[in-house]
Design an enzyme around this catalytic site. Sequence first.
Site, PDB file in Angstrom:
ATOM      1  N   GLU A  25       0.847  -1.198   0.000  1.00  0.00           N
ATOM      2  CA  GLU A  25       0.000   0.000   0.000  1.00  0.00           C
ATOM      3  C   GLU A  25       0.878   1.242   0.000  1.00  0.00           C
ATOM      4  O   GLU A  25       2.053   1.194   0.417  1.00  0.00           O
ATOM      5  CB  GLU A  25      -0.872  -0.027   1.271  1.00  0.00           C
ATOM      6  CG  GLU A  25      -1.822   1.156   1.396  1.00  0.00           C
ATOM      7  CD  GLU A  25      -2.872   0.977   2.489  1.00  0.00           C
ATOM      8  OE1 GLU A  25      -2.786  -0.011   3.249  1.00  0.00           O
ATOM      9  OE2 GLU A  25      -3.768   1.828   2.570  1.00  0.00           O
ATOM     10  N   ASN A 172     -12.450  -1.284  -0.739  1.00  0.00           N
ATOM     11  CA  ASN A 172     -11.701  -1.898   0.369  1.00  0.00           C
ATOM     12  C   ASN A 172     -12.331  -1.485   1.694  1.00  0.00           C
ATOM     13  O   ASN A 172     -12.607  -0.296   1.901  1.00  0.00           O
ATOM     14  CB  ASN A 172     -10.240  -1.416   0.338  1.00  0.00           C
ATOM     15  CG  ASN A 172      -9.495  -1.785   1.618  1.00  0.00           C
ATOM     16  OD1 ASN A 172      -9.139  -2.938   1.827  1.00  0.00           O
ATOM     17  ND2 ASN A 172      -9.271  -0.804   2.497  1.00  0.00           N
ATOM     18  N   GLU A 173     -12.555  -2.433   2.545  1.00  0.00           N
ATOM     19  CA  GLU A 173     -13.083  -2.156   3.888  1.00  0.00           C
ATOM     20  C   GLU A 173     -14.163  -1.077   3.821  1.00  0.00           C
ATOM     21  O   GLU A 173     -14.083  -0.045   4.499  1.00  0.00           O
ATOM     22  CB  GLU A 173     -11.957  -1.765   4.867  1.00  0.00           C
ATOM     23  CG  GLU A 173     -10.983  -2.899   5.090  1.00  0.00           C
ATOM     24  CD  GLU A 173     -10.059  -2.733   6.293  1.00  0.00           C
ATOM     25  OE1 GLU A 173     -10.052  -1.679   6.933  1.00  0.00           O
ATOM     26  OE2 GLU A 173      -9.334  -3.709   6.586  1.00  0.00           O
ATOM     27  N   TYR A 250      -6.426  -9.097  11.324  1.00  0.00           N
ATOM     28  CA  TYR A 250      -5.105  -8.828  11.905  1.00  0.00           C
ATOM     29  C   TYR A 250      -5.058  -9.370  13.331  1.00  0.00           C
ATOM     30  O   TYR A 250      -6.052  -9.305  14.055  1.00  0.00           O
ATOM     31  CB  TYR A 250      -4.839  -7.316  11.951  1.00  0.00           C
ATOM     32  CG  TYR A 250      -4.561  -6.723  10.585  1.00  0.00           C
ATOM     33  CD1 TYR A 250      -3.297  -6.818  10.012  1.00  0.00           C
ATOM     34  CD2 TYR A 250      -5.559  -6.066   9.872  1.00  0.00           C
ATOM     35  CE1 TYR A 250      -3.029  -6.264   8.763  1.00  0.00           C
ATOM     36  CE2 TYR A 250      -5.303  -5.519   8.616  1.00  0.00           C
ATOM     37  CZ  TYR A 250      -4.041  -5.618   8.071  1.00  0.00           C
ATOM     38  OH  TYR A 250      -3.768  -5.082   6.839  1.00  0.00           O
ATOM     39  N   GLU A 306      -5.858  -9.292   3.456  1.00  0.00           N
ATOM     40  CA  GLU A 306      -5.029  -8.606   4.461  1.00  0.00           C
ATOM     41  C   GLU A 306      -4.984  -9.486   5.702  1.00  0.00           C
ATOM     42  O   GLU A 306      -6.036  -9.771   6.297  1.00  0.00           O
ATOM     43  CB  GLU A 306      -5.602  -7.224   4.821  1.00  0.00           C
ATOM     44  CG  GLU A 306      -5.421  -6.205   3.725  1.00  0.00           C
ATOM     45  CD  GLU A 306      -5.846  -4.797   4.124  1.00  0.00           C
ATOM     46  OE1 GLU A 306      -5.724  -4.441   5.307  1.00  0.00           O
ATOM     47  OE2 GLU A 306      -6.311  -4.069   3.224  1.00  0.00           O
ATOM     48  N   GLN A 355       2.278  -6.097   5.475  1.00  0.00           N
ATOM     49  CA  GLN A 355       2.463  -5.777   4.072  1.00  0.00           C
ATOM     50  C   GLN A 355       3.868  -6.199   3.661  1.00  0.00           C
ATOM     51  O   GLN A 355       4.687  -6.512   4.500  1.00  0.00           O
ATOM     52  CB  GLN A 355       2.218  -4.300   3.843  1.00  0.00           C
ATOM     53  CG  GLN A 355       0.808  -3.853   4.217  1.00  0.00           C
ATOM     54  CD  GLN A 355       0.477  -2.432   3.756  1.00  0.00           C
ATOM     55  OE1 GLN A 355       1.246  -1.759   3.094  1.00  0.00           O
ATOM     56  NE2 GLN A 355      -0.722  -1.969   4.159  1.00  0.00           N
TER      57      GLN A 355
HETATM   58  O1  AHR Z   1      -2.792  -2.620   6.237  1.00  0.00           O
HETATM   59  C1  AHR Z   1      -3.128  -1.434   6.888  1.00  0.00           C
HETATM   60  C2  AHR Z   1      -4.607  -1.113   6.803  1.00  0.00           C
HETATM   61  O2  AHR Z   1      -5.342  -2.061   7.489  1.00  0.00           O
HETATM   62  C3  AHR Z   1      -5.216  -1.123   5.435  1.00  0.00           C
HETATM   63  O3  AHR Z   1      -5.037   0.067   4.743  1.00  0.00           O
HETATM   64  C4  AHR Z   1      -6.673  -1.320   5.727  1.00  0.00           C
HETATM   65  O4  AHR Z   1      -7.359  -1.961   4.678  1.00  0.00           O
HETATM   66  C5  AHR Z   1      -6.668  -2.106   7.025  1.00  0.00           C
HETATM   67  O5  AHR Z   1      -7.512  -1.589   7.952  1.00  0.00           O
END
Ligand code: AHR
Length: 501
Positions: A25, A172-173, A250, A306, A355
């Site tokens: 990103e 995205n999101e 995450y 992600e 990432q």
């Molecule tokens: O990877 C960092 C961020 O995490 C991304 O931009 C977003 O899609 C997610 O919340």
Amino acid sequence: MATIHIDTATRQGRISPEIYGHFSEHLGRCVYEGIFVRPDSGIPNENGMRRDVVEALREIRVPVLRWPGGCFADEYHWRDGIGPRESRKRMVNTNWGGVVEDNSFGTHEYFELCRQLGCKTYVNGNVGSGTVREMSEWVEYMTFGGVSPLAELRAQNGHPEPWRVDYFGVGNENWGCGGNMTPEYYADLYRRYQTYVRQYDPAAPIAKICGGPNVDDDNWTRRVLQTCYARPHPPEDFHGFMDGLSLHYYVHPGGWDHKGSATDFSPEEYYATMKKALWMEELIKLHGGILDQYDPEKRIGLMVDEWGAWYDVEPGTHPGFLYQQNTMRDALVAAVTLNIFNRHCDRVKLACIAQMVNVLQSVLLTEGPRMVRTPTWYVFHMYRRHQGAQLLDARVEGAGTADGGLPALHASASLDETAGAVTVTAANLSLTQAQDVTVQLGGAFVDRGQGALLTGDVHSRNTFDEPDMVREEKLDVMGVGPLVKVRLPACSVASVRLELA
Ligand code: AHR
């Protein structure tokens, strides 16, 4: 004594290589500095792409790269990033630190990077703040090979041939940074926007990815599928309006507000991290179960585009840049996550670690001209032979539990039919107990075994001054025939390649 029983007779499906994908990103030092450098930087590069970084990424066979975001994608206007660099718009990166984004890395640079990596492309479009026309024209610019204003513009900018877009993300999101939408509103927009992601080349179809849930938000999955999986007048092969549904997850060891240090953590924090990493399997079952109701043939992929561990930023670094170090703990997070993806390869068709360089759970870190491979890089290297192989059942028995109630041993296995070889990957999650492991092959004999091992104190990491503190070593594989034995130290990841007789 633990045993991994492998059934070599039953193929459970192909492990899509794209499960081993990456995400880059416009965030912090991922794209700029980490991948793309200025010609006068003094850092060896080819067309701006760092040679050291590209070479290290080629070694792990990056299969697909998602770009330009993330949250950045829903504020990205692709026209700002084409044409002569000196006249490209300078803008503010509102999501990530409010820094100046000079758009010097744009569409042409992204495809050049993917060319150098030899990987598939995954472009993420802007639904949050972009128009249908903007998205549709980007697709035309990138992929149309005939005569049209956008194809002509691409040629004027130096690329007469169309590129191939393998995957296109429609937002995205969108439940959060991508517009704070309700699932119903997004689902309606998705149907509309994806209509104009035209398939200009039937021989190179674009797989469309619908914005999926945050973690365990099954309400989002249900509602979006209700609307987007509709079959108005389905032709034989019509399977809704999507080829994939994304999922983001995450691992924050102490929760979003208490992520904790990447390097300074207690055994309890380690076990909490691993517990959260293992939860990925439940999330796949949750959302996969809903997908099953619409798509029992499993033609729609769950795209975990992600994933990774997210800690506090390294002290002294920009809070908006999400730069964190990477330890053996992260190697174990990667090992179990990739085992889980392998084991669910019937539904998980693509995944991108977040990432690629210098942001969150990166495989590479850079500082000026220096670069280090992180423990996570080594896991991708040790697991690379699963890409495209046939999943085999791998049942772990007798390993017991590690502290914190976790399974002590976590494994997956696959068969490379062309090479006639089985790859077994395993993680010993215990911080104190080694494991003597027998790998028992049902229905096959091993001619020759080779192994690789990654181990060390759970806090160990590679730094710019000590870049080889954690690195792959040789693992002794003892025996041939129906079984082989290996010893996995506490806190380790192993990969064993068994050539069959
Ligand atoms: O990877 C960092 C961020 O995490 C991304 O931009 C977003 O899609 C997610 O919340």
